[in-house]
Enzyme design. Structure first.
Site, PDB file in Angstrom:
ATOM      1  N   CYS A 111       0.819  -1.219   0.000  1.00  0.00           N
ATOM      2  CA  CYS A 111       0.000   0.000   0.000  1.00  0.00           C
ATOM      3  C   CYS A 111       0.854   1.271   0.000  1.00  0.00           C
ATOM      4  O   CYS A 111       0.337   2.361  -0.256  1.00  0.00           O
ATOM      5  CB  CYS A 111      -0.951  -0.007   1.187  1.00  0.00           C
ATOM      6  SG  CYS A 111      -2.122  -1.376   1.081  1.00  0.00           S
ATOM      7  N   HIS A 252      -3.398   7.008   2.050  1.00  0.00           N
ATOM      8  CA  HIS A 252      -3.751   5.692   1.521  1.00  0.00           C
ATOM      9  C   HIS A 252      -5.133   5.315   2.052  1.00  0.00           C
ATOM     10  O   HIS A 252      -5.464   5.592   3.199  1.00  0.00           O
ATOM     11  CB  HIS A 252      -2.709   4.664   1.958  1.00  0.00           C
ATOM     12  CG  HIS A 252      -3.135   3.272   1.668  1.00  0.00           C
ATOM     13  ND1 HIS A 252      -3.468   2.867   0.388  1.00  0.00           N
ATOM     14  CD2 HIS A 252      -3.344   2.199   2.477  1.00  0.00           C
ATOM     15  CE1 HIS A 252      -3.842   1.601   0.431  1.00  0.00           C
ATOM     16  NE2 HIS A 252      -3.780   1.171   1.677  1.00  0.00           N
ATOM     17  N   ASN A 282     -10.003  -0.360  -1.006  1.00  0.00           N
ATOM     18  CA  ASN A 282      -8.541  -0.276  -0.961  1.00  0.00           C
ATOM     19  C   ASN A 282      -7.956  -0.854  -2.254  1.00  0.00           C
ATOM     20  O   ASN A 282      -7.937  -2.072  -2.431  1.00  0.00           O
ATOM     21  CB  ASN A 282      -8.030  -1.032   0.267  1.00  0.00           C
ATOM     22  CG  ASN A 282      -6.516  -0.965   0.416  1.00  0.00           C
ATOM     23  OD1 ASN A 282      -5.816  -0.471  -0.470  1.00  0.00           O
ATOM     24  ND2 ASN A 282      -6.018  -1.472   1.521  1.00  0.00           N
TER      25      ASN A 282
END
Ligand code: COA
Length: 327
Positions: A111, A252, A282
């Protein structure tokens, strides 16, 4: 003179999967998912690979800059869902786009992939080694998500964001500071067990579902809240930025609660935070560039805006970038 983002674009596949999709076969609910994560829907690519998410975003990014394919020097793909373990997805993208003179490579930081690749690209450009980098953050998470595990199936989506990195024409604008970290102690909480050299694919690894994500959600959650907030506050202090100075936090998008905790620690209200997790979940390396692209397209991101980009991911990997927007 700093390097900067001179063009940006994103791509999400067309098929929308609302939370109700999971209600049909898992013991979960729309209410639980929204309350615990902030996610309402996500996109999954029915066909193709990560490179197929990158190609439309890259084409748009290049077109927006008006640069010729022959003038692209380097391609970096940040991803944990490469088309293949090798060759690099950067090579696949180069070939699909027909970019004749570039070199490139893949970068694996989960990520935090986009931030790590952004800093790498900026340093390459600032060194004079390349004139520009086509920087791709993309993941087809549906390729590695265990759709039978309610604790992870609902969290992820597929997408891509592509930025062009070049020297800034204005010494005031561009990527001005970064703080990046890795800590392999955190590796045990979030990983894909099999398929690499440590545990090559076998009938056993398939039976044991070891090619899917393994995640201990609470451990990752706690580390992410602390890691992302600490590093964001640190980069503000180091650059003498007050909460008034920061125009946008670009975090993020793993969980809305992690994002809010980071904004809280920075003293920012949520109207200064880019959030697209509600619609796309995500998307790993694509979250930050897709937010930048969407906000820029909508005219909400202006030249000179002061941005703190922040991420946390598997590894553990985490970091923050301070930049002044130049588009
Ligand atoms: N629907 C309903 N219940 C669910 C669920 C779902 N989709 N997923 C998990 N649960 C259940 C758990 O099984 C658990 O049940 P139990 O108490 O009977 O064992 C309960 O909800 C609480 O689980 P817990 O893990 O404590 O929930 P949480 O509030 O920590 O939220 C996550 C779970 C995964 C959303 C959260 O931990 C998280 O976001 N972690 C970070 C993930 C992340 O960011 N990963 C990417 C890398 S940055």
């Amino acid at each position: 003179m700093p390097a900067t983002i001179t063009s940006i674009a994103h791509y999400f596949p067309p098929d929308v999967y609302p939370n109700s999709y999971f209600e049909q076969y898992l013991d979960t609910s729309d209410e639980w998912i929204i309350e615990r994560t902030g996610i309402r829907e996500r996109r999954f690519a029915k066909n193709g690979a990560t490179s197929d998410l990158i190609v439309p975003a890259a084409k748009l990014c290049i077109e927006r800059r008006g640069i010729e394919l022959k003038d692209i020097d380097c391609i970096i793909v940040a991803t944990v869902t490469p088309d293949y373990l090798f060759p690099a997805t950067a090579c696949v993208v180069q070939n699909k786009l027909g970019i004749p003179n570039a070199w490139g490579f893949d970068l694996s930081a989960a990520c935090s992939g986009f931030l790590f690749a952004l800093v790498t690209a900026v340093k390459l450009v600032e060194s004079g080694g390349v004139r520009n980098v086509l920087l791709c953050g993309a993941d087809k998470m549906s390729a590695i998500v265990d759709f039978d595990d309610r604790a992870q199936a609902v969290l992820f989506g597929d997408g891509a964001g592509v930025a062009l990195i070049e020297m800034s024409e204005d010494p005031e604008l561009g990527v001005l500071d970064h703080i990046l970290h890795i800590d392999g102690e955190g590796g045990k909480f979030l990983y894909q067990a099999a398929g690499g050299s440590a545990k090559p694919a076998s009938i056993e690894t398939v039976k044991n579902r070891e090619h899917y994500i393994h995640q201990e959600g609470q451990a990752v959650f706690k580390a992410a809240v602390k890691g992302m907030a600490d590093v964001s506050v640190e980069i503000m202090k180091r650059n003498n930025l007050t909460n008034d100075d920061v125009d946008w936090l670009v975090p993020h998008q793993a969980n809305l609660r992690i994002i809010s905790a980071t904004a809280d620690r920075m003293g920012l209200s949520m109207d200064k935070v880019m959030v697209n997790i509600d619609k796309y979940a995500n998307t790993t390396a694509a979250t930050i560039p897709s937010c930048l692209s969407q906000w820029w397209e909508q005219g909400k991101l202006k030249k000179g805006d002061k941005l703190v980009l922040a991420s946390f991911g598997a590894g553990f990997t985490w970091g923050a970038v301070y930049m002044k927007w130049s588009l």
